[in-house]
Write an enzyme that holds these catalytic residues in place. Structure first.
Site, short mmCIF file in Angstrom:
data_model
loop_
_atom_site.label_atom_id
_atom_site.label_comp_id
_atom_site.label_asym_id
_atom_site.label_seq_id
_atom_site.Cartn_x
_atom_site.Cartn_y
_atom_site.Cartn_z
N VAL A 1 49.40 20.93 47.55
CA VAL A 1 48.39 21.17 46.52
C VAL A 1 48.87 22.29 45.60
O VAL A 1 49.35 23.32 46.06
CB VAL A 1 47.03 21.56 47.14
N GLY B 1 50.44 20.81 53.74
CA GLY B 1 50.06 20.31 55.05
C GLY B 1 50.90 19.13 55.47
O GLY B 1 51.97 18.88 54.91
N SER B 2 50.41 18.42 56.47
CA SER B 2 51.19 17.33 57.04
C SER B 2 51.40 16.18 56.06
O SER B 2 52.35 15.43 56.18
CB SER B 2 50.47 16.81 58.29
N LYS C 1 46.90 17.56 43.80
CA LYS C 1 47.41 17.27 45.14
C LYS C 1 48.45 16.16 45.07
O LYS C 1 48.16 15.06 44.58
CB LYS C 1 46.24 16.86 46.04
N GLY D 1 50.73 16.36 52.33
CA GLY D 1 50.97 16.60 50.92
C GLY D 1 50.95 18.06 50.55
O GLY D 1 50.87 18.95 51.40
N ASP E 1 36.47 13.97 59.83
CA ASP E 1 37.27 15.19 60.05
C ASP E 1 36.55 16.40 59.46
O ASP E 1 37.17 17.22 58.78
CB ASP E 1 38.67 15.04 59.45
N GLY F 1 48.86 25.27 48.72
CA GLY F 1 48.62 24.72 50.04
C GLY F 1 49.60 23.63 50.38
O GLY F 1 50.05 22.88 49.50
#
Length: 396
Positions: free
Chosen positions: A19, A14-15, A34, A17, A222, A12
Site C-alpha cells: 500500500v 503484507g502477504s 494498493k 500486496g 477476517d 504498508g
C-alpha cells in the site's frame, strides 16, 4: 499512473500486496493505493473477491472503506482503469483455468511503469494506510502483557509474495481507496489514554458497518483491529472496515428476509475466529458476530496480547490455559469446551491505564455475541440497537 495519481511513499506491506500513500493528480485529494501482484490463480481469486466486495459497498456507508477506482497493469508500460461492474477477463480466466494467463506482449502501452520501492515487510498490513509509530516495547517494560506461545499453528492460509511460484512480471491490480490518517484500530486506541466515550463510539460504528455489509450479503471473515482503519475528524474518530480479501458475497435480503450462505473454508486470524470455524464446520455470517464480540471485549476493557515474534501489543481477548499461562484464542477454547465460562469483565492482565469495566448489560451482550452456538448470537441487523440499549442501561 502519474497522469492520474502520484505515489508518495510505501506505508504498508503484507502477504498479498503493498500500500502506498498518494494523491490524485488533478484534485490533490489524498488516497491510498494498493498494488496486488497477480502471480498465481489463488491470489487472483482473492483479489477479485476483494474488488467485487468493495464495488458492492461503493461509497454507501461512512464506516466501510471507499474504493475510488481500480486499474489493471498488464505490462511494464500498460496501465488502464477498469470500467465499473467489469472484471478483467484474463484474471477471471486465470482463476477458472487454475494457471496464470499472461498478457500478450504487444498490449504493452507507453505509460510509465509505477514506482514500487522495496522496503522491509510489515506483516498483515496490506490495507494499513499509515505507518504505525513504534509503541513502547512491552516485553521490556511491562511483564504483565501476555504473549502468544511460539510454534502454534495459524489458520490463515497466507503465502508471501516471495514464496509464490512463477511470478508474472508486472501484471497487477491497483486499488485506489480513501486515505485514513489515524492508522488502524490497534495503533489508534493503544497510543491514547483510555476514553470510554471513544470506545463506545467505535463499538457503535462497527455495529453499523457490519450490519450494512451483511445486508448486502457480504461476510467479511477476517474482522480484527488490524482491518479497521481510522479517519481523524473534528467530531472524533470515524472507523472504516477494510481488507475484503477473504470476504464472500452471497445471500443478502430477499423479499425482506435475510438469507444465509454457508461457508466451509477455514480462514481468518486465529484470535478472532469463531468456534465453528476452528472446528472446520460449515458456518454463516454469524462468525463475523463472534469476531466483533472479541474486538468489542478487547476495546472496552483494553485487553492486549503480544503475537508470537512481535513486540507490539494487539487488542484481543483470550483464555489462559495451564500453569504456564498460554494464551488460547476464544474460538479455539470454546471449540474444545463449549461449556467454558468466560469471565467478563476480565479482572487481570489488561493493559494499563485501565478504562472502567463494561457494565452488566454490556457484559451480557458480549456473552451472547461470543456464544458457542452461532444461532444464539444476535444478528447484525439487531446488534447496534442492542449495543445502544446496553450502554444506556449501564450508564444509569
Amino acid at each position: 499512473m502519474e497522469e492520474l495519481y502520484t505515489l508518495e511513499r510505501e506505508v504498508g506491506r503484507g502477504s498479498y500486496g503493498v500500500v502506498f500513500a498518494g494523491h490524485m493528480a488533478k484534485t490533490g485529494q489524498r488516497v491510498a493505493i494498493k498494488r496486488l501482484p497477480c502471480s498465481n490463480p489463488e491470489c487472483i481469486e482473492l483479489y477479485l473477491q476483494e474488488l467485487w466486495a468493495m464495488r458492492a459497498t461503493a461509497k454507501n456507508h461512512v464506516n466501510v472503506i471507499a474504493l475510488h477506482s481500480c486499474l489493471l497493469q498488464t505490462g511494464p508500460r500498460s496501465l488502464k482503469p477498469l470500467k465499473p461492474g467489469k472484471l478483467p477477463p484474463r484474471l477471471v480466466e486465470s482463476v477458472l483455468k487454475g494457471s496464470v494467463v499472461k498478457a500478450p506482449p504487444n498490449q504493452d502501452g507507453n505509460n510509465t511503469q509505477p514506482r514500487t520501492n522495496t522496503v522491509s515487510r510489515l506483516q498483515d498490513r496490506t490495507n494499513t494506510v499509515q505507518a504505525r509509530p513504534k509503541l513502547q516495547d512491552k516485553t521490556q517494560s511491562d511483564s504483565t502483557t501476555p504473549q502468544r506461545p511460539h510454534n502454534r499453528a495459524r489458520k490463515r492460509p497466507f503465502q508471501s509474495e516471495e514464496e509464490q511460484p512463477g511470478p508474472l512480471g508486472c501484471l497487477a491490480l491497483w486499488l485506489v481507496m480513501e486515505y485514513c490518517d489515524g492508522g488502524d484500530l490497534n495503533q489508534y486506541l493503544l497510543s491514547r489514554p483510555p476514553d470510554p466515550q471513544r470506545n463506545h463510539s467505535v463499538v457503535k460504528q462497527l455495529c453499523s458497518a457490519v450490519a450494512f455489509l451483511h445486508s448486502l450479503g457480504i461476510t467479511h471473515r477476517d474482522l480484527k483491529p488490524d482491518n479497521v482503519l481510522v479517519c481523524l475528524t473534528p467530531r472524533g474518530p470515524v472507523v472504516k472496515v477494510a481488507d475484503f480479501g477473504l470476504s464472500k458475497m452471497g445471500g443478502g435480503v430477499v423479499d425482506g428476509e435475510l438469507t444465509r450462505q454457508h461457508f466451509s473454508s477455514t480462514c481468518g486470524s486465529d484470535f478472532y475466529m469463531a468456534p465453528e470455524v476452528w472446528g472446520g464446520l460449515t458456518y454463516t455470517a454469524q462468525a463475523d458476530i463472534f469476531s466483533l464480540g472479541v474486538m468489542f471485549w478487547a476495546v472496552l476493557e483494553r485487553i492486549t496480547f503480544l503475537e508470537e515474534g512481535t513486540t507490539q501489543e494487539q487488542l484481543g481477548a483470550y483464555v489462559c490455559k495451564g500453569r504456564s499461562g498460554w494464551l488460547i484464542p476464544l474460538g479455539e477454547a470454546l471449540w474444545e469446551n463449549a461449556d467454558i465460562q468466560l469471565c467478563i469483565p476480565m479482572k487481570f492482565k489488561r493493559a494499563p491505564p485501565l478504562p472502567p469495566p463494561p457494565g452488566p448489560a454490556m457484559c451480557t451482550l458480549l456473552l451472547d455475541m461470543l456464544a458457542s452456538d452461532p444461532d444464539t448470537r444476535p444478528p447484525a441487523e439487531q446488534l447496534e440497537a442492542r449495543v445502544c440499549s446496553a450502554l444506556k442501561k449501564d450508564s444509569h
